[in-house]
Motif scaffolding. Structure first.
Motif, PDB file in Angstrom:
ATOM      1  N   GLU A   1     152.313  36.432  33.734  1.00 44.25           N
ATOM      2  CA  GLU A   1     153.145  37.606  33.901  1.00 44.25           C
ATOM      3  C   GLU A   1     152.330  38.889  34.098  1.00 44.25           C
ATOM      4  O   GLU A   1     152.699  40.015  34.596  1.00 44.25           O
ATOM      5  N   THR A   2     150.895  38.647  33.806  1.00 47.92           N
ATOM      6  CA  THR A   2     149.900  39.884  33.833  1.00 47.92           C
ATOM      7  C   THR A   2     149.810  40.375  35.409  1.00 47.92           C
ATOM      8  O   THR A   2     149.895  39.570  36.198  1.00 47.92           O
ATOM      9  N   LEU A   3     149.437  41.478  35.283  1.00 47.18           N
ATOM     10  CA  LEU A   3     149.194  42.104  36.717  1.00 47.18           C
ATOM     11  C   LEU A   3     147.728  42.555  36.788  1.00 47.18           C
ATOM     12  O   LEU A   3     146.949  42.833  35.923  1.00 47.18           O
ATOM     13  N   SER A   4     147.186  42.793  38.014  1.00 45.61           N
ATOM     14  CA  SER A   4     145.907  43.015  38.270  1.00 45.61           C
ATOM     15  C   SER A   4     145.698  43.911  39.337  1.00 45.61           C
ATOM     16  O   SER A   4     146.783  43.885  40.300  1.00 45.61           O
ATOM     17  N   VAL A   5     144.851  44.744  39.162  1.00 43.17           N
ATOM     18  CA  VAL A   5     144.432  45.737  40.327  1.00 43.17           C
ATOM     19  C   VAL A   5     143.156  45.356  40.913  1.00 43.17           C
ATOM     20  O   VAL A   5     142.158  45.097  40.064  1.00 43.17           O
ATOM     21  N   ILE A   6     143.187  45.100  42.320  1.00 39.36           N
ATOM     22  CA  ILE A   6     141.948  44.570  42.985  1.00 39.36           C
ATOM     23  C   ILE A   6     141.440  45.698  43.797  1.00 39.36           C
ATOM     24  O   ILE A   6     142.369  46.107  44.874  1.00 39.36           O
ATOM     25  N   VAL A   7     140.285  46.236  44.024  1.00 38.42           N
ATOM     26  CA  VAL A   7     139.827  47.036  44.882  1.00 38.42           C
ATOM     27  C   VAL A   7     138.536  46.385  45.653  1.00 38.42           C
ATOM     28  O   VAL A   7     137.717  45.984  44.809  1.00 38.42           O
TER      29      VAL A   7
ATOM     30  N   THR B   1     141.905  49.913  25.467  1.00 32.35           N
ATOM     31  CA  THR B   1     142.355  51.273  25.436  1.00 32.35           C
ATOM     32  C   THR B   1     143.835  51.385  24.773  1.00 32.35           C
ATOM     33  O   THR B   1     144.809  50.697  25.311  1.00 32.35           O
ATOM     34  N   LYS B   2     143.829  51.846  23.540  1.00 28.18           N
ATOM     35  CA  LYS B   2     145.167  52.101  22.819  1.00 28.18           C
ATOM     36  C   LYS B   2     145.807  50.615  22.887  1.00 28.18           C
ATOM     37  O   LYS B   2     145.255  49.559  22.150  1.00 28.18           O
ATOM     38  N   ASP B   3     146.898  50.463  23.637  1.00 24.60           N
ATOM     39  CA  ASP B   3     147.660  48.953  23.584  1.00 24.60           C
ATOM     40  C   ASP B   3     147.356  48.253  24.937  1.00 24.60           C
ATOM     41  O   ASP B   3     147.974  47.308  25.137  1.00 24.60           O
ATOM     42  N   LEU B   4     146.442  48.848  25.836  1.00 28.44           N
ATOM     43  CA  LEU B   4     145.816  47.822  26.931  1.00 28.44           C
ATOM     44  C   LEU B   4     144.684  47.026  26.675  1.00 28.44           C
ATOM     45  O   LEU B   4     143.861  47.426  26.103  1.00 28.44           O
ATOM     46  N   ARG B   5     144.943  45.732  26.865  1.00 27.38           N
ATOM     47  CA  ARG B   5     143.698  44.870  26.582  1.00 27.38           C
ATOM     48  C   ARG B   5     143.533  44.182  28.123  1.00 27.38           C
ATOM     49  O   ARG B   5     144.299  43.319  28.502  1.00 27.38           O
ATOM     50  N   SER B   6     142.431  44.234  28.785  1.00 29.46           N
ATOM     51  CA  SER B   6     141.982  44.160  30.260  1.00 29.46           C
ATOM     52  C   SER B   6     140.682  43.714  30.294  1.00 29.46           C
ATOM     53  O   SER B   6     139.995  43.800  29.385  1.00 29.46           O
ATOM     54  N   VAL B   7     140.485  43.079  31.373  1.00 31.40           N
ATOM     55  CA  VAL B   7     139.124  42.826  31.654  1.00 31.40           C
ATOM     56  C   VAL B   7     138.819  43.408  33.067  1.00 31.40           C
ATOM     57  O   VAL B   7     139.468  43.144  33.985  1.00 31.40           O
ATOM     58  N   VAL B   8     137.624  44.104  33.319  1.00 28.67           N
ATOM     59  CA  VAL B   8     137.119  44.489  34.447  1.00 28.67           C
ATOM     60  C   VAL B   8     136.034  43.718  34.914  1.00 28.67           C
ATOM     61  O   VAL B   8     135.051  43.200  34.186  1.00 28.67           O
ATOM     62  N   THR B   9     136.256  43.232  36.250  1.00 28.59           N
ATOM     63  CA  THR B   9     135.015  42.139  36.883  1.00 28.59           C
ATOM     64  C   THR B   9     134.718  42.683  38.023  1.00 28.59           C
ATOM     65  O   THR B   9     135.315  43.066  39.168  1.00 28.59           O
ATOM     66  N   TRP B  10     133.379  42.794  38.235  1.00 25.56           N
ATOM     67  CA  TRP B  10     132.562  43.404  39.534  1.00 25.56           C
ATOM     68  C   TRP B  10     132.208  42.007  40.226  1.00 25.56           C
ATOM     69  O   TRP B  10     131.267  41.530  39.816  1.00 25.56           O
TER      70      TRP B  10
ATOM     71  N   MET C   1     136.468  44.943  42.764  1.00 29.76           N
ATOM     72  CA  MET C   1     136.544  45.166  41.513  1.00 29.76           C
ATOM     73  C   MET C   1     137.767  44.750  41.186  1.00 29.76           C
ATOM     74  O   MET C   1     138.902  44.900  41.921  1.00 29.76           O
ATOM     75  N   GLU C   2     137.862  43.964  40.069  1.00 31.85           N
ATOM     76  CA  GLU C   2     139.309  43.383  39.596  1.00 31.85           C
ATOM     77  C   GLU C   2     139.638  43.649  38.170  1.00 31.85           C
ATOM     78  O   GLU C   2     138.586  43.479  37.206  1.00 31.85           O
TER      79      GLU C   2
ATOM     80  N   GLY D   1     147.889  53.779  37.088  1.00 32.77           N
ATOM     81  CA  GLY D   1     147.020  54.639  36.845  1.00 32.77           C
ATOM     82  C   GLY D   1     145.641  54.058  37.279  1.00 32.77           C
ATOM     83  O   GLY D   1     144.834  54.691  37.979  1.00 32.77           O
ATOM     84  N   ALA D   2     145.563  52.832  37.162  1.00 30.03           N
ATOM     85  CA  ALA D   2     144.181  52.153  37.560  1.00 30.03           C
ATOM     86  C   ALA D   2     144.310  51.823  39.077  1.00 30.03           C
ATOM     87  O   ALA D   2     143.424  51.928  39.731  1.00 30.03           O
ATOM     88  N   GLN D   3     145.662  51.716  39.451  1.00 26.97           N
ATOM     89  CA  GLN D   3     145.755  51.756  41.037  1.00 26.97           C
ATOM     90  C   GLN D   3     145.285  52.751  41.767  1.00 26.97           C
ATOM     91  O   GLN D   3     144.409  52.744  42.670  1.00 26.97           O
TER      92      GLN D   3
END
Length: 136
Positions: free
Chosen positions: A7-13, A79-88, A101-102, A116-118
């Motif tokens: 169910e998690t979402l990803s932002v990809i640029v 940050t606060k209640d967000l747990r995510s991973v940034v991969t370049w 970048m994801e 906000g990330a988008q």
């Protein structure tokens, strides 16, 4: 894969940048350069290194997860209640490098973080391209 992961979402640029991977890698891993395009930080390219990035709105806690020089860099972005991973990911091309970048791990109820990330990451990459253009 658990239901939560599905169910998690990803932002990809992803964009092609007219500089070699080695130059982009410097912008991704040298603290004074990261500060110019992203935020103040105490980054070190060492797996397990805990660092944070900070801006007027707050602090993001990070930990280096993976490094393959000039190819891949991954770190947690919490940050606060967000747990995510940034991969370049850097892929050499005839004209430079495809930089991808994801940021993954947004829960469906975290739409403000996701939006906000988008909006933010494309601006950060624009700023990085400006920094790269000024570098030796």
């Amino acid at each position: 894969m658990t239901d939560t992961e599905a169910e998690t979402l990803s932002v990809i640029v992803e964009r092609e940048i007219a500089f070699p991977p080695e130059k982009i890698w410097r912008a991704l891993t040298q603290p004074h350069l990261i500060e110019e395009w992203l935020m103040k930080n105490d980054f070190r390219p060492v797996i397990g290194h805990q660092f944070n990035v900070s801006a007027d709105w707050g602090i993001v806690d990070c930990e280096v997860q993976a490094i393959e020089p000039h190819r891949t860099l991954s770190y947690s972005w919490d940050t606060k209640d967000l747990r995510s991973v940034v991969t370049w990911t850097l892929t050499p091309t005839e004209n430079g490098t495809v930089l991808r970048m994801e940021q993954q791990g947004f829960q469906p109820h975290q739409q403000p973080y996701y939006r906000g990330a988008q909006a933010g990451w494309p601006r950060f990459l624009d700023a990085m391209e400006d920094v790269l253009a000024k570098m030796d």
